[in-house]
Design a protein around this motif. Sequence first.
Motif, PDB file in Angstrom:
ATOM      1  N   HIS A  24     -15.124 -15.606 -34.153  1.00 38.69           N
ATOM      2  CA  HIS A  24     -13.839 -16.279 -33.978  1.00 38.69           C
ATOM      3  C   HIS A  24     -12.852 -15.600 -33.037  1.00 38.69           C
ATOM      4  CE1 HIS A  24     -15.122 -18.992 -37.054  1.00 38.69           C
ATOM      5  NE2 HIS A  24     -15.391 -17.967 -37.840  1.00 38.69           N
ATOM      6  N   ARG A  25     -13.114 -14.411 -32.605  1.00 36.08           N
ATOM      7  CA  ARG A  25     -12.152 -13.727 -31.740  1.00 36.08           C
ATOM      8  C   ARG A  25     -12.130 -14.335 -30.347  1.00 36.08           C
ATOM      9  NH1 ARG A  25      -8.503 -12.142 -34.436  1.00 36.08           N
ATOM     10  NH2 ARG A  25      -8.933 -10.530 -35.901  1.00 36.08           N
ATOM     11  N   LYS A  26     -10.947 -14.485 -29.829  1.00 38.26           N
ATOM     12  CA  LYS A  26     -10.758 -15.033 -28.499  1.00 38.26           C
ATOM     13  C   LYS A  26     -10.159 -13.969 -27.583  1.00 38.26           C
ATOM     14  CE  LYS A  26      -8.853 -19.296 -26.620  1.00 38.26           C
ATOM     15  NZ  LYS A  26      -8.011 -20.430 -26.958  1.00 38.26           N
ATOM     16  N   PHE A  27      -9.148 -13.280 -28.049  1.00 35.63           N
ATOM     17  CA  PHE A  27      -8.473 -12.228 -27.282  1.00 35.63           C
ATOM     18  C   PHE A  27      -8.500 -10.948 -28.089  1.00 35.63           C
ATOM     19  CE2 PHE A  27      -5.863 -16.093 -26.465  1.00 35.63           C
ATOM     20  CZ  PHE A  27      -6.137 -16.254 -25.131  1.00 35.63           C
ATOM     21  N   GLU A 102      -5.015  -3.753 -28.407  1.00 45.00           N
ATOM     22  CA  GLU A 102      -4.325  -3.608 -27.119  1.00 45.00           C
ATOM     23  C   GLU A 102      -5.247  -3.025 -26.055  1.00 45.00           C
ATOM     24  OE1 GLU A 102      -1.244  -4.588 -26.109  1.00 45.00           O
ATOM     25  OE2 GLU A 102      -1.038  -5.575 -28.050  1.00 45.00           O
ATOM     26  N   ILE A 103      -6.067  -2.051 -26.432  1.00 49.00           N
ATOM     27  CA  ILE A 103      -7.015  -1.455 -25.490  1.00 49.00           C
ATOM     28  C   ILE A 103      -8.010  -2.518 -25.031  1.00 49.00           C
ATOM     29  CG2 ILE A 103      -8.882   0.238 -25.255  1.00 49.00           C
ATOM     30  CD1 ILE A 103      -7.226   1.997 -27.270  1.00 49.00           C
ATOM     31  N   GLY A 104      -8.461  -3.361 -25.965  1.00 52.39           N
ATOM     32  CA  GLY A 104      -9.377  -4.440 -25.613  1.00 52.39           C
ATOM     33  C   GLY A 104      -8.765  -5.436 -24.649  1.00 52.39           C
ATOM     34  N   LEU A 105      -7.507  -5.804 -24.894  1.00 48.11           N
ATOM     35  CA  LEU A 105      -6.822  -6.727 -23.977  1.00 48.11           C
ATOM     36  C   LEU A 105      -6.748  -6.117 -22.582  1.00 48.11           C
ATOM     37  CD1 LEU A 105      -3.844  -7.975 -26.199  1.00 48.11           C
ATOM     38  CD2 LEU A 105      -5.827  -9.318 -25.479  1.00 48.11           C
ATOM     39  N   LYS A 106      -6.409  -4.841 -22.528  1.00 45.49           N
ATOM     40  CA  LYS A 106      -6.267  -4.156 -21.240  1.00 45.49           C
ATOM     41  C   LYS A 106      -7.615  -4.078 -20.515  1.00 45.49           C
ATOM     42  CE  LYS A 106      -3.426  -0.546 -19.787  1.00 45.49           C
ATOM     43  NZ  LYS A 106      -2.757   0.713 -20.062  1.00 45.49           N
ATOM     44  N   ARG A 107      -8.675  -3.744 -21.241  1.00 47.79           N
ATOM     45  CA  ARG A 107     -10.004  -3.637 -20.625  1.00 47.79           C
ATOM     46  C   ARG A 107     -10.469  -4.977 -20.066  1.00 47.79           C
ATOM     47  NH1 ARG A 107     -13.674   0.552 -24.207  1.00 47.79           N
ATOM     48  NH2 ARG A 107     -12.380   2.366 -23.769  1.00 47.79           N
ATOM     49  N   GLU A 108     -10.058  -6.057 -20.708  1.00 46.96           N
ATOM     50  CA  GLU A 108     -10.460  -7.386 -20.237  1.00 46.96           C
ATOM     51  C   GLU A 108      -9.419  -8.008 -19.303  1.00 46.96           C
ATOM     52  OE1 GLU A 108     -11.647  -9.659 -23.697  1.00 46.96           O
ATOM     53  OE2 GLU A 108     -13.659  -8.862 -23.424  1.00 46.96           O
ATOM     54  N   ILE A 110      -6.374  -8.963 -19.826  1.00 44.39           N
ATOM     55  CA  ILE A 110      -5.671 -10.102 -20.421  1.00 44.39           C
ATOM     56  C   ILE A 110      -4.224  -9.674 -20.670  1.00 44.39           C
ATOM     57  CG2 ILE A 110      -5.516 -11.626 -22.429  1.00 44.39           C
ATOM     58  CD1 ILE A 110      -8.567 -11.200 -22.766  1.00 44.39           C
ATOM     59  N   SER A 111      -3.295 -10.380 -20.066  1.00 45.29           N
ATOM     60  CA  SER A 111      -1.895  -9.995 -20.222  1.00 45.29           C
ATOM     61  C   SER A 111      -1.124 -10.929 -21.150  1.00 45.29           C
ATOM     62  CB  SER A 111      -1.208  -9.962 -18.852  1.00 45.29           C
ATOM     63  OG  SER A 111      -1.293 -11.237 -18.250  1.00 45.29           O
ATOM     64  N   ASN A 112      -1.713 -12.030 -21.524  1.00 45.60           N
ATOM     65  CA  ASN A 112      -0.980 -13.007 -22.337  1.00 45.60           C
ATOM     66  C   ASN A 112      -1.541 -13.142 -23.754  1.00 45.60           C
ATOM     67  OD1 ASN A 112      -3.376 -14.193 -21.636  1.00 45.60           O
ATOM     68  ND2 ASN A 112      -2.504 -16.213 -21.236  1.00 45.60           N
ATOM     69  N   GLY A 113      -2.301 -12.166 -24.236  1.00 44.84           N
ATOM     70  CA  GLY A 113      -2.856 -12.236 -25.579  1.00 44.84           C
ATOM     71  C   GLY A 113      -1.781 -12.020 -26.630  1.00 44.84           C
TER      72      GLY A 113
END
Length: 166
Positions: A24-27, A102-108, A110-113
């Motif tokens: 179910h994870r998206k971001f 947050e680390i996962g968002l940065k690695r991918e 993604i700035s709007n998660g």
Amino acid sequence: MRSKGTLITGGDQQVWVCNTNRRHRKFPSKLVLEDLMREFHVAAAWPDPRKYQLMRKVEPGNVCLMFASGLGVVGIGIVGRKTGSTNVFESLEEGDPSQIWEIGLKRERISNGPKLPEWRIHISEWHFWDKNQPIRYSGRPIAFGRADARQFPSLDDQIDKRLDFN
């Protein structure tokens, strides 16, 4: 050194299960979060006050099963204290740059998660990790909770076979 068939059933320790929520994870992406949990030695969950209270009950030496939705147990760790801390539980505020979220968002990139608080248990040692061939575990565990004791003997048998413990 543990004896055969004792990683899960061999003591008075509590056994917990953390659902990595692979389906179910998206971001950020689900596999990135699983990899980060392993890399940073944590079992993490996101907003749900019930999980927060359960996570505060975890003690050093407890066992934590990392469950991938629909697949089974991808990791088994022994809970321990974070270096320099007296607790195994840690709560991080939303947007904290040390969160695996947050680390996962940065690695991918993604700035709007979404910004979420993160609750985590520290894992001192991983005894098993295989995200491609998980150990069977029935049911649909919540984000974080007590493991189903009826499955412990089967888990120990599977662990022994997987780790070639004869």
